[in-house]
Design a protein around this motif. Sequence first.
Motif, PDB file in Angstrom:
ATOM      1  N   ALA A  83       0.828  -1.198   0.000  1.00 12.26           N
ATOM      2  CA  ALA A  83       0.000   0.000   0.000  1.00 12.26           C
ATOM      3  C   ALA A  83       0.870   1.258   0.000  1.00 12.26           C
ATOM      4  N   TRP A  86       2.231   1.647  -3.409  1.00  9.03           N
ATOM      5  CA  TRP A  86       1.185   2.046  -4.343  1.00  9.03           C
ATOM      6  C   TRP A  86       0.861   3.532  -4.230  1.00  9.03           C
ATOM      7  N   LEU A 166      -4.805   0.555   1.799  1.00 11.46           N
ATOM      8  CA  LEU A 166      -4.708   1.495   0.690  1.00 11.46           C
ATOM      9  C   LEU A 166      -5.719   2.619   0.847  1.00 11.46           C
TER      10      LEU A 166
END
Length: 278
Positions: A83, A86, A166
């Motif tokens: 996460a 990302w 996320l």
Amino acid sequence: MSTTHSANFERSLLLIPLPLLLVVFYLLPFLGVVGWSFTLPEPGIEQYQRIATDPAIHDMLWRTLRLCLTVSSLALVIGYLLAYCWVFSPPFWQRMVEICIFIPFWISVLVRAFGWLIALRSNGVLNGGLMGLGLIDSPLQLTRNETGVVIGMLHFMVPYALFPLLSSMRQLDQRVLLASRGLGAGAFRTFWQVLLPQTVPGLLGAFIMVFVFCLGFFITPVLLGGGQTVMIAEYVFLQMFQTSNWGLGAALSVVLLALVSALIWLLLRITRVNRLVG
């Protein structure tokens, strides 16, 4: 007012099928399972007493708890790293994370379990590669034990840990992180004192969500555990369909559902659903 009441009544009529379906397909079968737990093979609480006193059942329950905690913790660490990558990495690495997460996520759990079984067995890809490189002299035992079960479950659970984390990270105001660096805090201190505390709800939500999913795992422990690592879902199946002990299987199902319900209640208490799903 009459028009408003009429519209509300029509909307209520449209919602009636949903609770009816829930009652017919969920509540009534569950009440039947509860009835079996108190009536089979004889009326009473014998099955719950057995759950409380049988060492074999206790071993199975502790094994289930241990594996679920292990997989949930590892999935949380891996999910947090993915996460973070990302959210804060350049677009190229974001696409790489998406590919690594979504392609396996779309594959059936049964296919993935068989894939790990082929990769981890004594003459599988992993042992063959390690022996070919000269890193090991004999094959490692990676199936028919807890190691293979953890690997297979972890591969399936990482996306379920990633998505709440996320969502939690995306809701952060990154100007706070820039302000921390601007005031002289290093990268580690910014992470430890600014980023991590603000993502605690996502961490707790991801942990409970993964733990709940792990409690009901069946296919992966059966294939990769090979009957040597029996978890509660497989134990219920064995009691009902091999030993025909429907009362004990029903009682264990009730205990499992009560535990899952308590964890879901805790999840809803500690964090809001919209923070988990975005």
